[in-house]
Design a protein around this motif. Sequence first.
Motif, mmCIF file in Angstrom:
data_model
loop_
_atom_site.group_PDB
_atom_site.id
_atom_site.type_symbol
_atom_site.label_atom_id
_atom_site.label_comp_id
_atom_site.label_asym_id
_atom_site.label_seq_id
_atom_site.Cartn_x
_atom_site.Cartn_y
_atom_site.Cartn_z
ATOM 1 N N ALA A 54 0.827 -1.212 0.000
ATOM 2 C CA ALA A 54 0.000 0.000 0.000
ATOM 3 C C ALA A 54 0.861 1.262 0.000
ATOM 4 O O ALA A 54 2.077 1.201 0.169
ATOM 5 N N GLY A 55 0.220 2.384 -0.174
ATOM 6 C CA GLY A 55 1.005 3.606 -0.337
ATOM 7 C C GLY A 55 0.537 4.803 0.449
ATOM 8 O O GLY A 55 0.875 5.932 0.115
ATOM 9 N N LEU A 208 -7.194 9.465 -4.117
ATOM 10 C CA LEU A 208 -7.647 8.081 -4.227
ATOM 11 C C LEU A 208 -9.160 8.023 -4.430
ATOM 12 O O LEU A 208 -9.893 8.827 -3.856
ATOM 13 N N TYR A 210 -12.152 5.330 -3.987
ATOM 14 C CA TYR A 210 -12.651 4.018 -3.544
ATOM 15 C C TYR A 210 -14.058 3.874 -4.127
ATOM 16 O O TYR A 210 -14.941 4.684 -3.823
ATOM 17 N N LEU A 219 -10.310 0.384 -6.616
ATOM 18 C CA LEU A 219 -9.569 1.496 -6.019
ATOM 19 C C LEU A 219 -8.606 2.056 -7.052
ATOM 20 O O LEU A 219 -7.838 1.307 -7.655
ATOM 21 N N SER A 221 -5.461 4.340 -7.269
ATOM 22 C CA SER A 221 -4.416 5.035 -6.519
ATOM 23 C C SER A 221 -3.353 5.485 -7.512
ATOM 24 O O SER A 221 -3.430 5.159 -8.704
ATOM 25 N N ARG A 223 0.945 6.555 -8.368
ATOM 26 C CA ARG A 223 2.349 6.435 -8.003
ATOM 27 C C ARG A 223 3.116 7.671 -8.482
ATOM 28 O O ARG A 223 3.707 8.365 -7.703
ATOM 29 N N TYR A 231 -6.682 -1.354 -8.322
ATOM 30 C CA TYR A 231 -7.147 -2.650 -7.826
ATOM 31 C C TYR A 231 -8.616 -2.822 -8.215
ATOM 32 O O TYR A 231 -9.370 -1.852 -8.241
ATOM 33 N N PRO A 302 -6.550 -4.473 3.140
ATOM 34 C CA PRO A 302 -5.900 -3.214 2.741
ATOM 35 C C PRO A 302 -6.861 -2.051 2.502
ATOM 36 O O PRO A 302 -6.411 -0.948 2.194
ATOM 37 N N THR A 303 -8.150 -2.258 2.681
ATOM 38 C CA THR A 303 -9.135 -1.252 2.281
ATOM 39 C C THR A 303 -8.982 0.090 3.008
ATOM 40 O O THR A 303 -9.286 1.126 2.446
ATOM 41 N N ALA A 305 -6.045 1.191 4.329
ATOM 42 C CA ALA A 305 -4.620 1.571 4.317
ATOM 43 C C ALA A 305 -4.046 1.687 5.730
ATOM 44 O O ALA A 305 -3.262 2.579 6.025
HETATM 45 C C1 PHB Z 1 -2.018 1.863 -2.748
HETATM 46 O O1 PHB Z 1 -1.692 3.009 -3.148
HETATM 47 O O2 PHB Z 1 -1.439 0.862 -3.149
HETATM 48 C C2 PHB Z 1 -3.118 1.722 -1.753
HETATM 49 C C3 PHB Z 1 -3.727 2.864 -1.230
HETATM 50 C C4 PHB Z 1 -4.769 2.743 -0.327
HETATM 51 C C5 PHB Z 1 -5.210 1.482 0.048
HETATM 52 C C6 PHB Z 1 -4.609 0.352 -0.452
HETATM 53 C C7 PHB Z 1 -3.565 0.462 -1.366
HETATM 54 O O3 PHB Z 1 -6.268 1.383 0.902
#
Ligand code: PHB
Length: 402
Positions: A54-55, A208, A210, A219, A221, A223, A231, A302-303, A305
């Motif tokens: 995750a990030g 982000l 969701y 999701l 996200s 980089r 995802y 991971p929902t 983070a």
């Molecule tokens: C991600 O950036 O990989 C990430 C962000 C928020 C999350 C899960 C993964 O809840």
Amino acid sequence: MTSAPIDTTTTAPVAIVGAGPAGLMLAHRLGRVGIECVNIDIRTREEIETTHRAGIIEAVAAQDLVDTGVSDRILRDGHEHPGVDLRFGGQSHRIDFQEHVGASVWLYPQTDVFIDLADARARDGGTVHFGVTDTEVGDVITEQPYMRFTAADGARHEVRAQFLVGADGSRSVCRDLVPEGERTQYFREYPFAWFGFMTQAPQSAPELVYTHSPHGFALLSQRTDTVQRMYFQCDPEESVDAWSDERIWEKMQQIVAGPDGFTCQEGPVLEKTVLRFRSFVQQPMRYGTLLLAGDAAHTVPPTGARGLNLALHDVKVLAGVLQRAVGSEGESALADYEPGALERVWRAQNFSYWMTQMLHAAPGASDFDLRRQMGELDNVVATRAGRTYLAEQYTGWPSDER
Ligand code: PHB
């Protein structure tokens, strides 16, 4: 088990199994107060650096990286996110963290947190062995627990420590040192997983997103300006090979589609993985001279983070406790670890579970189930209390609230 002879025996106040972010941050914090640790990890540095995680980092954890002298790279290469989008019924609803709780989170991949910590340990002369084999740990109900391993160069080491920390992730061997009769494992499985991928594409949104939809969860996200992380919900048994780029984008566009015309920016798909998840806690987090931290003690889906943030909170508490224990207080100080860490563990369990059940369409969900979820999401975005609740949970809890 290996009977290979030991080449070197050393002593250290604290031996740490695991050199991911939790194990390295603990060693870094202790190193700053003059307590030297030895970290080991069965993974090579390269393996850890290239495993996407995750990030999202809470502002407090981001500030800790800077203030404790790990690195200020997060402030330069990371991105401050003052809000998040919840998308359902084909429409996006922004939750403004700054407006509701005066906080932000930072988008900064876990792999970068790891690189900063591994570099900081190397810079500060810390002892970290990556790529070890034949790990053995034991004697945790004595005052001299041990950690034995074969280093990457083939030499067999024994470290005799005062305290042994299991920061060895969700497949921890350390947590099995607590006898079955002395531990309780709480867990919950989910009937879905995430299909995660990187794509070479421009950002679809600045924050982000969701997304809940009758076709499942997604999701979006980010980089960099040109590489994104995304995802979508899939079956836990899904095979990545069954998904061509075309099929992936068709699925993503189906999930995010709505009357506002929102679409994902498409590009070549770079890496694909199926991430299964579950909720897990093992208690106690301390047994004799063994202390468990991060994923070794608890895992969250991971929902929300929460995983990395929770691990960093554990080791913040643990560093203070170990400093007292290595100093004049001795083992009795260890009793303060679990009370200091566990409240946040269960809060994060609840938040991660709540976000997960609210946003995913369980296999076989009825129309009633989907509409009830939309009612729940509507309660979150349309009421000040709902928005504030999500903002407060997502950005981490203020530490001085009680
Ligand atoms: C991600 O950036 O990989 C990430 C962000 C928020 C999350 C899960 C993964 O809840």
